[in-house]
Write a protein that holds these residues in place. Structure first.
Motif, PDB file in Angstrom:
ATOM      1  N   LYS A  19      -1.012   7.049   9.141  1.00  0.00           N
ATOM      2  CA  LYS A  19      -1.978   6.918   8.050  1.00  0.00           C
ATOM      3  C   LYS A  19      -1.738   5.612   7.291  1.00  0.00           C
ATOM      4  O   LYS A  19      -2.681   4.879   6.976  1.00  0.00           O
ATOM      5  CB  LYS A  19      -1.856   8.121   7.109  1.00  0.00           C
ATOM      6  CG  LYS A  19      -2.811   8.111   5.944  1.00  0.00           C
ATOM      7  CD  LYS A  19      -2.606   9.362   5.077  1.00  0.00           C
ATOM      8  CE  LYS A  19      -3.390   9.301   3.797  1.00  0.00           C
ATOM      9  NZ  LYS A  19      -3.097  10.460   2.927  1.00  0.00           N
ATOM     10  N   ALA A  20      -0.476   5.305   7.011  1.00  0.00           N
ATOM     11  CA  ALA A  20      -0.134   4.068   6.294  1.00  0.00           C
ATOM     12  C   ALA A  20      -0.537   2.841   7.109  1.00  0.00           C
ATOM     13  O   ALA A  20      -1.091   1.879   6.566  1.00  0.00           O
ATOM     14  CB  ALA A  20       1.363   4.033   5.988  1.00  0.00           C
ATOM     15  N   THR A  67      -2.901   2.653   9.372  1.00  0.00           N
ATOM     16  CA  THR A  67      -4.361   2.570   9.369  1.00  0.00           C
ATOM     17  C   THR A  67      -4.871   1.948   8.074  1.00  0.00           C
ATOM     18  O   THR A  67      -5.736   1.063   8.098  1.00  0.00           O
ATOM     19  CB  THR A  67      -4.981   3.980   9.561  1.00  0.00           C
ATOM     20  OG1 THR A  67      -4.563   4.483  10.838  1.00  0.00           O
ATOM     21  CG2 THR A  67      -6.491   3.945   9.497  1.00  0.00           C
ATOM     22  N   GLU A  68      -4.325   2.376   6.947  1.00  0.00           N
ATOM     23  CA  GLU A  68      -4.746   1.816   5.657  1.00  0.00           C
ATOM     24  C   GLU A  68      -4.390   0.338   5.555  1.00  0.00           C
ATOM     25  O   GLU A  68      -5.185  -0.473   5.071  1.00  0.00           O
ATOM     26  CB  GLU A  68      -4.129   2.614   4.509  1.00  0.00           C
ATOM     27  CG  GLU A  68      -4.713   4.011   4.381  1.00  0.00           C
ATOM     28  CD  GLU A  68      -4.085   4.826   3.259  1.00  0.00           C
ATOM     29  OE1 GLU A  68      -3.472   4.250   2.342  1.00  0.00           O
ATOM     30  OE2 GLU A  68      -4.215   6.064   3.311  1.00  0.00           O
ATOM     31  N   ILE A 104       0.862  -1.173   0.000  1.00  0.00           N
ATOM     32  CA  ILE A 104       0.000   0.000   0.000  1.00  0.00           C
ATOM     33  C   ILE A 104       0.904   1.230   0.000  1.00  0.00           C
ATOM     34  O   ILE A 104       1.818   1.326   0.820  1.00  0.00           O
ATOM     35  CB  ILE A 104      -0.909  -0.006   1.241  1.00  0.00           C
ATOM     36  CG1 ILE A 104      -1.774  -1.277   1.228  1.00  0.00           C
ATOM     37  CG2 ILE A 104      -1.772   1.239   1.307  1.00  0.00           C
ATOM     38  CD1 ILE A 104      -1.993  -1.872   2.575  1.00  0.00           C
ATOM     39  N   THR A 121       1.233   5.246   0.528  1.00  0.00           N
ATOM     40  CA  THR A 121       0.568   6.348   1.208  1.00  0.00           C
ATOM     41  C   THR A 121       1.429   7.591   1.095  1.00  0.00           C
ATOM     42  O   THR A 121       2.647   7.503   1.169  1.00  0.00           O
ATOM     43  CB  THR A 121       0.362   6.009   2.705  1.00  0.00           C
ATOM     44  OG1 THR A 121      -0.361   4.791   2.810  1.00  0.00           O
ATOM     45  CG2 THR A 121      -0.402   7.092   3.417  1.00  0.00           C
ATOM     46  N   ARG A 149       1.394  -4.781   7.689  1.00  0.00           N
ATOM     47  CA  ARG A 149       1.839  -3.583   8.408  1.00  0.00           C
ATOM     48  C   ARG A 149       3.346  -3.515   8.624  1.00  0.00           C
ATOM     49  O   ARG A 149       3.827  -3.018   9.622  1.00  0.00           O
ATOM     50  CB  ARG A 149       1.079  -3.464   9.735  1.00  0.00           C
ATOM     51  CG  ARG A 149      -0.415  -3.330   9.545  1.00  0.00           C
ATOM     52  CD  ARG A 149      -1.161  -3.336  10.833  1.00  0.00           C
ATOM     53  NE  ARG A 149      -1.225  -4.620  11.460  1.00  0.00           N
ATOM     54  CZ  ARG A 149      -2.258  -5.449  11.404  1.00  0.00           C
ATOM     55  NH1 ARG A 149      -3.322  -5.116  10.742  1.00  0.00           N
ATOM     56  NH2 ARG A 149      -2.239  -6.604  12.016  1.00  0.00           N
ATOM     57  N   LYS A 190      -6.807  -1.783   7.612  1.00  0.00           N
ATOM     58  CA  LYS A 190      -8.101  -1.983   6.947  1.00  0.00           C
ATOM     59  C   LYS A 190      -8.015  -3.127   5.946  1.00  0.00           C
ATOM     60  O   LYS A 190      -8.901  -3.981   5.880  1.00  0.00           O
ATOM     61  CB  LYS A 190      -8.551  -0.701   6.253  1.00  0.00           C
ATOM     62  CG  LYS A 190      -9.003   0.374   7.194  1.00  0.00           C
ATOM     63  CD  LYS A 190      -9.369   1.648   6.430  1.00  0.00           C
ATOM     64  CE  LYS A 190      -9.691   2.790   7.372  1.00  0.00           C
ATOM     65  NZ  LYS A 190      -9.944   4.048   6.648  1.00  0.00           N
TER      66      LYS A 190
END
Length: 101
Positions: A77-78, A80-81, A31, A33, A48, A84
């Motif tokens: 922020k990373a 959290t994404e 991901i 970010t 993560r 999810k």
């Protein structure tokens, strides 16, 4: 009685194996970010684990405290994404294995 316990043990083993498969899959999901208006870029896996952090030259020569603040905001922020994505994949894996999930 023993049949039900055996069935439960089989389901638990299947859940464990499925969780390991999902964990391996999430290691491959990356991901990206951005923060600080695109001046900070972070790549993190679905598990993560931060893989890469890029900081633009403009932030590197600025206020150290501001850089630290922006870095913390972007890292959180990373995470959290990634969380999810992780939770979504784990829920998909549990569907059908556990009644009521």
């Amino acid at each position: 009685m023993f049949g039900k316990i055996g069935d439960m043990m089989g389901k638990l083993q299947e859940m464990k194996q499925r969780a390991e498969e999902i964990k391996s899959k999430l290691d491959e999901v990356v991901i990206s970010t951005e923060g600080a208006g695109g001046d900070i870029k972070i790549e993190i896996t679905g598990n993560r684990e931060i893989k890469n952090i890029k900081i633009s030259d403009t932030l590197q020569h600025g206020d150290k405290l501001e850089l630290q603040k922006q870095l913390l905001v972007t890292i959180n922020k990373a995470i959290t994404e990634a969380s999810k994505v992780n939770e979504s994949e784990m829920k998909k894996a549990a569907t059908g294995l556990l009644p009521g999930m």
